[in-house]
Design a protein around this motif. Sequence first.
Motif, PDB file in Angstrom:
ATOM      1  N   MET A 156       0.830  -1.201   0.000  1.00 44.59           N
ATOM      2  CA  MET A 156       0.000   0.000   0.000  1.00 44.59           C
ATOM      3  C   MET A 156       0.866   1.253   0.000  1.00 44.59           C
ATOM      4  SD  MET A 156      -2.853   1.516  -0.151  1.00 44.59           S
ATOM      5  CE  MET A 156      -4.061   0.215   0.040  1.00 44.59           C
ATOM      6  N   ASP A 157       1.947   1.232   0.798  1.00 45.09           N
ATOM      7  CA  ASP A 157       2.843   2.391   0.837  1.00 45.09           C
ATOM      8  C   ASP A 157       3.393   2.714  -0.547  1.00 45.09           C
ATOM      9  OD1 ASP A 157       2.459   2.742   3.513  1.00 45.09           O
ATOM     10  OD2 ASP A 157       4.294   1.735   4.131  1.00 45.09           O
ATOM     11  N   SER A 158       3.693   1.679  -1.323  1.00 42.24           N
ATOM     12  CA  SER A 158       4.245   1.895  -2.660  1.00 42.24           C
ATOM     13  C   SER A 158       3.200   2.465  -3.616  1.00 42.24           C
ATOM     14  CB  SER A 158       4.791   0.585  -3.232  1.00 42.24           C
ATOM     15  OG  SER A 158       3.746  -0.326  -3.527  1.00 42.24           O
ATOM     16  N   MET A 159       1.916   2.337  -3.263  1.00 40.09           N
ATOM     17  CA  MET A 159       0.830   2.836  -4.099  1.00 40.09           C
ATOM     18  C   MET A 159       0.447   4.268  -3.760  1.00 40.09           C
ATOM     19  SD  MET A 159      -1.480  -0.645  -3.911  1.00 40.09           S
ATOM     20  CE  MET A 159      -2.879   0.019  -4.804  1.00 40.09           C
ATOM     21  N   LEU A 160       1.005   4.789  -2.658  1.00 32.12           N
ATOM     22  CA  LEU A 160       0.589   6.103  -2.189  1.00 32.12           C
ATOM     23  C   LEU A 160       1.545   7.195  -2.645  1.00 32.12           C
ATOM     24  CD1 LEU A 160      -0.444   5.245   1.488  1.00 32.12           C
ATOM     25  CD2 LEU A 160      -1.880   5.316  -0.559  1.00 32.12           C
ATOM     26  N   ASP A 161       0.981   8.356  -2.850  1.00 29.48           N
ATOM     27  CA  ASP A 161       1.767   9.551  -3.145  1.00 29.48           C
ATOM     28  C   ASP A 161       2.433  10.013  -1.853  1.00 29.48           C
ATOM     29  OD1 ASP A 161       2.505  12.082  -4.564  1.00 29.48           O
ATOM     30  OD2 ASP A 161       1.087  12.909  -3.106  1.00 29.48           O
ATOM     31  N   SER A 162       3.746  10.190  -1.879  1.00 29.68           N
ATOM     32  CA  SER A 162       4.480  10.513  -0.654  1.00 29.68           C
ATOM     33  C   SER A 162       4.108  11.877  -0.078  1.00 29.68           C
ATOM     34  CB  SER A 162       5.987  10.463  -0.921  1.00 29.68           C
ATOM     35  OG  SER A 162       6.353  11.377  -1.941  1.00 29.68           O
ATOM     36  N   ALA A 163       3.679  12.802  -0.916  1.00 32.51           N
ATOM     37  CA  ALA A 163       3.369  14.154  -0.441  1.00 32.51           C
ATOM     38  C   ALA A 163       2.029  14.230   0.275  1.00 32.51           C
ATOM     39  CB  ALA A 163       3.384  15.138  -1.607  1.00 32.51           C
ATOM     40  N   THR A 164       1.009  13.553  -0.273  1.00 38.41           N
ATOM     41  CA  THR A 164      -0.347  13.686   0.268  1.00 38.41           C
ATOM     42  C   THR A 164      -0.817  12.459   1.039  1.00 38.41           C
ATOM     43  OG1 THR A 164      -1.309  12.791  -1.765  1.00 38.41           O
ATOM     44  CG2 THR A 164      -1.005  15.180  -1.655  1.00 38.41           C
ATOM     45  N   GLY A 165      -0.172  11.306   0.835  1.00 40.22           N
ATOM     46  CA  GLY A 165      -0.657  10.076   1.441  1.00 40.22           C
ATOM     47  C   GLY A 165      -1.855   9.498   0.715  1.00 40.22           C
TER      48      GLY A 165
END
Length: 304
Positions: free
Chosen positions: A137-146
Amino acid sequence: MMAVSDQLVGAAIAQSRELLLLLDPKSLSFIYSNSAAETALGYESGEICSLSPHDLFPEFTAPELNAILDNLSVDVNKHSVMNTVLVSKLVGLRDYYLQLQGVELDQQEVILISGHDVTERMAETDQVHEMLAEAQMDSMLDSATGLMQRVYFLPYMNNVMMKSHETKKPFGLMLLDLENMPEINELYGQPAGERVFLHIGQIVKRVVEVPEYAARFSGKKICLLLPMATKKSVQDLVSHLMRAIARLYYPEWPELKVKARMGIYFGSPTVDPEVLLERVGTDYRDRRLEADEVLTLLNPSLDP
């Protein structure tokens, strides 16, 4: 059924450190439990034989257990293995790995149930699965907004579009534009911009139906999927978002205010999700050049 001597069965039951039970398939009652089973599960000697199978195996109803037992009696060499929970008087439910085998004892067909406690192993496995799921899931998320990255958001958008087309009911698509993010970065620095983006992402997560329905659209824009949207639900959503964004306050930067604008699309198109996103983005940009409105109703051209 596979025939074995009474002595062999008795010796196995007496010497085994594993849970061993004998079940009468006709009456669906236990006729024997060894001391390992009673000790591990916290029952008194002979107490298990007073229980119904469902009391000990809560995951199985009588018809389900009957089906398993009938299946075992078809082939003399057949056995069944399963992971299930057993009721312990000591600690509630415990995970067990069990093998069920039909045997003949005193010319009576019975089911020999053997197995061992795998609760700790299952817990470790669950933890590994959770860690892998979190990493994925972490790899699917945008690091800036979550929020979801656009590429992983598209399949969810496609499903919403397909359901909308099938039900003949439009869905909503909101483009949330954090219009002054470049100015915030320039005036207050990158750390301020990162905090604002993260907080906006947290706000958006709380208003969408499921987390997968919100994504970083591009740059300073966020996209929200609104299945079964109505005029009233969109009005409420816009009011909620605007109030939440207006309440953002940073003591280090007391003058910092986020200027948000929104574009709303309603429809049930059959185009590719990427095409719809592109046309919505283009229509939003063109309309923003015409008027500085907080909320813009979008009507992009979707002709091939």
